[in-house]
Design a protein around this motif. Structure first.
Motif, PDB file in Angstrom:
ATOM      1  N   UNK A 224       0.841  -1.235   0.024  1.00 12.24           N
ATOM      2  CA  UNK A 224       0.101  -0.047   0.089  1.00 12.24           C
ATOM      3  C   UNK A 224       0.747   1.308  -0.085  1.00 12.24           C
ATOM      4  N   UNK A 225       0.061   2.540  -0.231  1.00 14.51           N
ATOM      5  CA  UNK A 225       0.870   3.650  -0.170  1.00 14.51           C
ATOM      6  C   UNK A 225      -0.156   4.752   0.385  1.00 14.51           C
ATOM      7  N   UNK A 226       0.227   5.778   0.862  1.00 19.48           N
ATOM      8  CA  UNK A 226      -0.728   6.898   1.534  1.00 19.48           C
ATOM      9  C   UNK A 226      -1.071   7.543   0.402  1.00 19.48           C
ATOM     10  N   UNK A 227      -2.453   7.845   0.261  1.00 21.64           N
ATOM     11  CA  UNK A 227      -3.076   8.732  -0.829  1.00 21.64           C
ATOM     12  C   UNK A 227      -3.889  10.062  -0.037  1.00 21.64           C
ATOM     13  N   UNK A 228      -3.593  10.250   1.129  1.00 30.94           N
ATOM     14  CA  UNK A 228      -4.113  11.073   2.026  1.00 30.94           C
ATOM     15  C   UNK A 228      -4.320  12.683   1.015  1.00 30.94           C
ATOM     16  N   UNK A 229      -2.979  13.117   0.673  1.00 29.97           N
ATOM     17  CA  UNK A 229      -2.836  14.394  -0.223  1.00 29.97           C
ATOM     18  C   UNK A 229      -3.840  14.323  -1.407  1.00 29.97           C
ATOM     19  N   UNK A 230      -3.655  13.256  -2.190  1.00 27.87           N
ATOM     20  CA  UNK A 230      -4.410  13.191  -3.296  1.00 27.87           C
ATOM     21  C   UNK A 230      -5.856  13.056  -3.282  1.00 27.87           C
ATOM     22  N   UNK A 231      -6.563  12.284  -2.192  1.00 28.39           N
ATOM     23  CA  UNK A 231      -7.751  12.136  -1.907  1.00 28.39           C
ATOM     24  C   UNK A 231      -7.943  13.835  -1.473  1.00 28.39           C
ATOM     25  N   UNK A 232      -7.179  14.390  -0.584  1.00 27.16           N
ATOM     26  CA  UNK A 232      -7.741  16.023  -0.173  1.00 27.16           C
ATOM     27  C   UNK A 232      -7.756  17.091  -1.450  1.00 27.16           C
ATOM     28  N   UNK A 233      -6.802  16.802  -2.135  1.00 21.59           N
ATOM     29  CA  UNK A 233      -6.811  17.632  -3.681  1.00 21.59           C
ATOM     30  C   UNK A 233      -8.044  17.375  -4.560  1.00 21.59           C
ATOM     31  N   UNK A 234      -8.403  15.958  -4.445  1.00 17.88           N
ATOM     32  CA  UNK A 234      -9.382  15.595  -5.249  1.00 17.88           C
ATOM     33  C   UNK A 234     -10.949  16.186  -4.871  1.00 17.88           C
ATOM     34  N   UNK A 235     -10.987  16.253  -3.234  1.00 19.05           N
ATOM     35  CA  UNK A 235     -12.187  16.805  -2.797  1.00 19.05           C
ATOM     36  C   UNK A 235     -12.087  18.303  -3.100  1.00 19.05           C
ATOM     37  N   UNK A 236     -11.039  19.027  -2.958  1.00 18.32           N
ATOM     38  CA  UNK A 236     -10.918  20.499  -3.200  1.00 18.32           C
ATOM     39  C   UNK A 236     -11.437  20.849  -4.835  1.00 18.32           C
ATOM     40  N   UNK A 237     -11.009  20.036  -5.644  1.00 16.12           N
ATOM     41  CA  UNK A 237     -11.368  19.924  -7.201  1.00 16.12           C
ATOM     42  C   UNK A 237     -12.847  19.720  -7.241  1.00 16.12           C
ATOM     43  N   UNK A 238     -13.226  18.862  -6.655  1.00  8.00           N
ATOM     44  CA  UNK A 238     -14.828  18.427  -6.842  1.00  8.00           C
ATOM     45  C   UNK A 238     -15.666  19.775  -6.012  1.00  8.00           C
ATOM     46  N   UNK A 239     -15.340  20.236  -5.108  1.00  9.35           N
ATOM     47  CA  UNK A 239     -15.974  21.450  -4.447  1.00  9.35           C
ATOM     48  C   UNK A 239     -15.911  22.457  -5.167  1.00  9.35           C
ATOM     49  N   UNK A 240     -14.700  22.722  -5.835  1.00  6.63           N
ATOM     50  CA  UNK A 240     -14.662  23.845  -6.766  1.00  6.63           C
ATOM     51  C   UNK A 240     -15.653  23.855  -8.077  1.00  6.63           C
ATOM     52  N   UNK A 241     -15.582  22.462  -8.432  1.00  7.83           N
ATOM     53  CA  UNK A 241     -16.400  22.283  -9.664  1.00  7.83           C
ATOM     54  C   UNK A 241     -17.815  22.549  -9.330  1.00  7.83           C
ATOM     55  N   UNK A 242     -18.296  22.143  -8.166  1.00 13.10           N
ATOM     56  CA  UNK A 242     -19.604  22.198  -7.862  1.00 13.10           C
ATOM     57  C   UNK A 242     -19.924  23.896  -7.542  1.00 13.10           C
ATOM     58  N   UNK A 243     -19.124  24.469  -6.927  1.00 16.26           N
ATOM     59  CA  UNK A 243     -19.257  25.984  -6.796  1.00 16.26           C
ATOM     60  C   UNK A 243     -19.478  26.788  -8.036  1.00 16.26           C
ATOM     61  N   UNK A 244     -18.747  26.183  -8.918  1.00 15.28           N
ATOM     62  CA  UNK A 244     -18.657  26.930 -10.430  1.00 15.28           C
ATOM     63  C   UNK A 244     -19.864  26.560 -11.182  1.00 15.28           C
ATOM     64  N   UNK A 245     -20.237  25.298 -10.936  1.00 22.99           N
ATOM     65  CA  UNK A 245     -21.588  24.986 -11.472  1.00 22.99           C
ATOM     66  C   UNK A 245     -22.854  25.667 -11.073  1.00 22.99           C
ATOM     67  N   UNK A 246     -22.650  25.692  -9.618  1.00 27.74           N
ATOM     68  CA  UNK A 246     -23.781  26.599  -8.955  1.00 27.74           C
ATOM     69  C   UNK A 246     -23.893  27.868  -9.521  1.00 27.74           C
ATOM     70  N   UNK A 247     -22.653  28.590  -9.768  1.00 23.72           N
ATOM     71  CA  UNK A 247     -22.673  29.987 -10.292  1.00 23.72           C
ATOM     72  C   UNK A 247     -23.152  30.007 -11.597  1.00 23.72           C
ATOM     73  N   UNK A 248     -22.807  29.119 -12.384  1.00 27.05           N
ATOM     74  CA  UNK A 248     -23.030  29.255 -13.890  1.00 27.05           C
ATOM     75  C   UNK A 248     -24.447  28.976 -13.964  1.00 27.05           C
ATOM     76  N   UNK A 249     -25.173  27.851 -13.125  1.00 31.04           N
ATOM     77  CA  UNK A 249     -26.534  27.606 -13.202  1.00 31.04           C
ATOM     78  C   UNK A 249     -27.470  28.937 -12.676  1.00 31.04           C
ATOM     79  N   UNK A 250     -26.911  29.405 -11.789  1.00 34.55           N
ATOM     80  CA  UNK A 250     -27.686  30.703 -11.321  1.00 34.55           C
ATOM     81  C   UNK A 250     -27.622  31.927 -12.147  1.00 34.55           C
ATOM     82  N   UNK A 251     -26.697  32.120 -12.769  1.00 32.84           N
ATOM     83  CA  UNK A 251     -26.522  33.209 -13.769  1.00 32.84           C
ATOM     84  C   UNK A 251     -27.792  32.983 -15.122  1.00 32.84           C
ATOM     85  N   UNK A 252     -27.901  34.346 -15.342  1.00 37.70           N
ATOM     86  CA  UNK A 252     -28.977  34.570 -16.429  1.00 37.70           C
ATOM     87  C   UNK A 252     -28.081  34.456 -17.813  1.00 37.70           C
ATOM     88  N   UNK A 253     -28.830  34.094 -18.835  1.00 32.33           N
ATOM     89  CA  UNK A 253     -28.185  33.851 -20.214  1.00 32.33           C
ATOM     90  C   UNK A 253     -28.120  35.383 -20.377  1.00 32.33           C
TER      91      UNK A 253
END
Length: 149
Positions: A120-149
């Protein structure tokens, strides 16, 4: 099976890996071998893992996953079972680090099952970075969805 007999069965690149933890448990889930990297990283748990149960070094909720993976290895001797396990993390306020493992059956030189080999090997940092990316994508998606055309 003693430490020297175990070492004879393993390639040096795994025994002395600087990136991968190597542990071998007996069929009851007690450590019979750990490599230097594992011993050094988790020495705050014990200065000698040999004979200890894996219960001392695995998140309680992950013990069932370990047991299931071990049983699969026993029932399918050629199988490699992948799983993520949380292990105590002394450096992080006694939280848990995330580790990624491959379990396989470990046999002696006559092919008799001796235990479970876990690499095995430690994936703590990789998992943390993945969570940050997913959270950022979700925030960006929410901003785009709430903005008008």
């Amino acid at each position: 099976m003693n430490q020297d007999e175990i070492k004879e069965l393993l390639p040096n690149r795994i025994l002395y890996s600087q990136k991968h933890y190597l542990i071998i448990t007996d069929l009851e889930g007690n450590y019979i071998f750990v490599n230097d990297l594992f011993q050094k990283r988790f020495s705050f748990i014990s200065d000698n893992f040999i004979g200890l149960s894996v219960q001392n070094s695995v998140h309680p909720e992950d013990l069932e996953k370990c047991a299931t993976a071990s049983l699969e290895c026993i029932n399918n001797p050629d199988a490699v079972v992948n799983l993520k396990i949380r292990k105590p993390d002394f450096d992080n306020n006694n939280e848990y680090c995330e580790t990624d493992w491959e379990f396989s059956l470990f046999t002696d030189k006559n092919g008799k099952p001796v235990g479970i080999l876990c690499l095995g090997h430690d994936v703590t940092e990789l998992e943390r970075q993945s969570r940050i990316i997913i959270e950022s994508e979700n925030k960006l998606r929410a901003i785009l969805d709430s903005s008008s055309d």
